[in-house]
Design an enzyme around this catalytic site. Sequence first.
Site: not given
Length: 1335
Positions: A419, A779, A962-963
């Site tokens: 990320d 993102g 989100n990871d």
Amino acid sequence: MASRESVEWMASMSEQLWRASEGCLSEDYRVETERRIKANNRQYNSEFNYANNYIKTSKYTVLTFLPLNLFEQFQRLANFYFLCLLVLQMIPAISSLTPITTAVPLIGVLALTAIKDAYDDYQRHQSDSQVNNRRSKAVRNGVLEEERWAQVQVGDVIRMENDQFVAADVLLLSTSEPNGLCYIETAELDGETNLKCRQCLTETAEMGQNDALVWAFDGQIICETPNNLLNKFEGTLIWKNKRYSLDNDKVVLRGCILRNTNWCYGVVLFAGKDTKLMQNSGKTKFKRTSIDRLLNFIIIGIVFFLLSMCLFCTIACGIWESITGQYFKVYLPWDTLVPSDPIAGATVIALLVFFSYAIVLNTVVPISLYVSVEVIRFAQSFLINWDEHMHYEKTGTSARARTTTLNEELGQIEYIFSDKTGTLTQNIMTFNKCSIAGRSYGDIVDERTGETIEITEDLVIPDDDEQELDSRRLATVGSRLVLVENGNPKEAVVVFPNPHRLSHSPKSHIPDIHSNITPRRRARGSAAEWTPSHTQTTPLDFSSNPNYEPEFKFYDSTLLDAVRNNQEEVHSFFKLLALCHTVMPEDKNGKLEYQAQSPDEAALVSAARNFGFVFKERSPNSITIDVQGQPEGYELLCILDFNNVRKRMSVILRKGRQLRLYCKGADNVIYERLKCGSEEIKSKTQEHLNKFAGEGLRTLCLAIRDLDEDFFNDWKHRHQEAAVSMDNRDEKLDAIYEEIEKDMTLLGATAIEDKLQDGVPQTIANLSLAGIKIWVLTGDKQETAINIGYSCQLLTDEMLDIFTVDSHTHEEVENQLTQLRDSIHRAAAPSSANSQPLDSQHNQMTSGSLQLNPSHQTPPSPHPNYDVNVVTFRWDDPSESDFNHGSSIDDSDCNGGFALVINGHSLVHALHPQLEQLFLDVASQCKSVICCRVTPLQKAMVVEIIKKYKKAATLAIGDGANDVSMIKAAHIGVGISGQEGMQAVLASDYSLPQFRFLERLLLVHGRWSYYRMCKFLRYFFYKNFAFTLCHFWFAFFCGFSAQTVFDPMFISVYNLCYTSLPVLALGVFDQDVNDRNSLSYPKLYSPGHKNLLFNLKEFLRSALHGFFTSCVLFCIPYGTYKDGVSPDGHILSDHMLFGSVVATILVIVVTAQIALDTSYWTFVNHITIWGSLISYFILQFFYNHVVGGSYVGSLTKAMSGATFWFTTLLTVIILMLPVLAWRFYFVDVRPTLSDRVRLKQRLASLRSRQSQDVLRTPSTRKTRRSIRSGYAFAHQEGFGRLITSGKIMRKLPRTNGDFPFSMNIGFGTGGSGSSGGLQSPRKSKPQGASSSGDV
């Protein structure tokens, strides 16, 4: 737009992925199409069997532990195999060994594994208990009652209080804040630390905290079924015969923390496993290492080998019994089960012997292997936990191994998926530079040369009074070094250990300042020291501003002078920053603090504050700021909110009779809406934007427009109509915004820095040198991701090309990928034609001998140990092409190569089954890949596609929820335990405080774990084959009767006691080179990529070594003691004495072998190796003489004669001499990189400590000068509407006191000022360079 087919496929894949990950394809899920809930009505809600709030991750209970654990353990092939053998040994007709020989090791293995499993499950029970026993307050019969989280059910109304976790997904009913607002922190969910706002319905907000009214609430909720979409919720509330629409802004999710809100009430919508937090957690997959998979294959092969030996012995026994054995019935009578007929009897005996030899030779299948592997992994996990070099002082956190089964996989990673925000960067924004009216501010220029000074890192330099001044900063002007004081450059001269490195890149940053530059007080007559004057560098002094923030740093004094000189353009610039935002001010204990939606906004408002334009307070229709100490009030007429399509936000303000629109946004969006004219300012500002973006900064453009009163009133009327429209509201509002956001005047641009975490560029450079490919899945926007890619050296100017895939349709993406694949092939063709063949390089490398004695060198050289220097990678002999036998490094390993940048909408098509192979062909040939605007499920799909096609070990690292899907999909998941919440850590296999520690986790602990495990396995199979095959050789001399050579007790404890501890110490502590050299030479990591240290070839080599050892062990003592007689006439050729001699020599030989295999000796190795040898004799004496074993006196009798000692010495020499000769030959003639570094390490240990500094791999990082758009603004839509409605307001007391800023925002250089990555290891030493570091 994307093709309908691809979009539908992506939606279908996403839905299947999250459902499959949670096991949601059950019948219950398919039945539930909508959820119906009645508040405060448990009887009604119980009809639907909704999940309760109890969380269970444990596997066992006290009653189920023993049967379940045994069932799981016997699913292992080896354990089940030995259970079958134990049953066979209980049959006297076929067993020549007592069952104890198998029962003891089997019970020991099962017990140790059970203890470990029980401990792991106990930890899970504790974690579950901690969560389930958190206290919650629920409304029961009009009274607030305290109960555990686990007791909360769907439909209950619960009360949440400030700074507490939310127990379940709830619909807000009422809050303590005006207009039903509440503030939450969602770090556990999405990794974002900025506060978010939620608002309940006005109708329910009137209930307040009246428990009686809350209990009387009987609304019915119809909503969506459980899913993992964090930003989407659809539902309807039916209450008092009215229907109210529900969306995500009215829901608070489990895992959120309530902030700045005293209390709130909510009705539970989803509980337990149905909550969005648990839906996003995914199902934990059982992960196995590649070595585990190889071991299972090898064990199956060993079983077949065992069966083949048993079959051979069966056939041989049948032949022997039919030819010879039938004549010995008088002395060796057949069993009553055996027919008297010679042929039939021999056949039955042979069949029984098959099972007998399966029992005798069973130790060739290592029962203790699995438990030994688990013990080694467990110990290695503690070494990771105890590593002080992976401790982060700032947060007090250390690296943690959250699993004990994957350590050696850390040494085989080929792909890293990372990320960006919070992982590579700190998610802390700082105001760095700006452009106002065509003039750039923030750079410090040398007045004499006109060159820009690049400030790099803070230095602490003691002056003549021994005082430390922590504000001095070092900068570069061309190839000179200067100190900067109060924004002005001062001359200084600095000593560089490697001065020629600056000549490669005149504008390169000074790498690793703290280690390569040591400022000292000036010595007399020395020009290579700091000059006595101009030694202090300080940021600008903002203390005259009572609202300044001590953390804020800016170095260009010309901007502050322009503010103080009341330049109109500069004042307008900072007024816009202070007015155009959605920041909420708050007075906390007399201190002015800001609550910002994003760190971007916080940085901009903070900059305006420190330059004297202080945002003080706001109301629904006004904004108040202080301009140089003078208050100014503005009437807030409208906020044109930000969204990802508009990429801008505006406010319309009135001051007196002046009506003005203030706007900030992306450069391309703002430039399209500027009025004609002022081309010079536009051109200069664009140049500055390109320069800022090229330095990895995040940019925004600022513009204003003066409005006519009549025009605005007409526009406002139409805006109100669009705002209340029920059809296409968003489209109508965008069209209205377009009417007023045009013909603007450009003020300038801002450049803020998303600071990199410490050591990110060096870490990425070292990992790349190790042959690891790094993919960034973020993102964020494409421009931002590219800028960070350059800052952290993921992208470099030396790359041959950087490809971008940004198409929107299936066909366009396919065409782009095809063109990129062809471009890569064309670029690779000439390089492969001109490259030197591998064999030629190998011959060139091996032609030079690794000489240690200067007198042996011919011809004489001024550098006597020149050949050894190939391992430093710094001053190589030009005749030496490479450093490692059997491998080469092209320049492209460190320079050149390709990079790929792909957008999320393009990735939708690239991951389609028709294109995924093409996408992988392109991506796998690139050194770096950046995927922008990707969803969490896309991250997981990218990882899965690499696992599917490349069969490579993957690692995913992230910091937010989100990871989680990516972390669980990869072979190794690493969570960053920073400020972004703990959801990623909880789902990870390893947790790290900072990204930079990943380098040490892989290159040190990962490589060591792989190296140790491989060496352990090679030795383990060797000693087992050497032990077991002695029985096979004895079969030729005992008529294949399954008679054993050794004492049954020796067979039982050979692997458990006599040889277990030395090999465990080897697997835990051994290392070929130390941690410093492991980091200095990343290429040491490469053997793990190809499984070079343990594979089928290495296994067969170990097995053959054991085969040869067993043959020598048996034959030499047999030849010695056959018909042997002692000097006093005693016969020595009895079975028990022979077995004791072979067993003793076996223990001595395998102990000597592990002593040779040990590369790193600790006191533990000494104790286990020599202690095991001594304990063998002690235990043999105790068992035979004290317990009364059947072999009593045999070993004592043998050791009393010289024959035993001569036989032992001869056997050991015959077995050890070939091993020593083999190893010395290959180390001297064909040394590996590890051999050379180890030699370098040993030689360095004999010299002074200063000479060890040359082992550090040099670094050359170039400043990125590429021109990119750097727009980035992490803003969320919706706050403008809340502000203008007055619903978000909270009264702020006016005060004239000082307000020290409490936010953690300060000036820093991050990517553009961080020290560089690693220099190519093939860089040759220039003529005349110092050779003080040569060996």
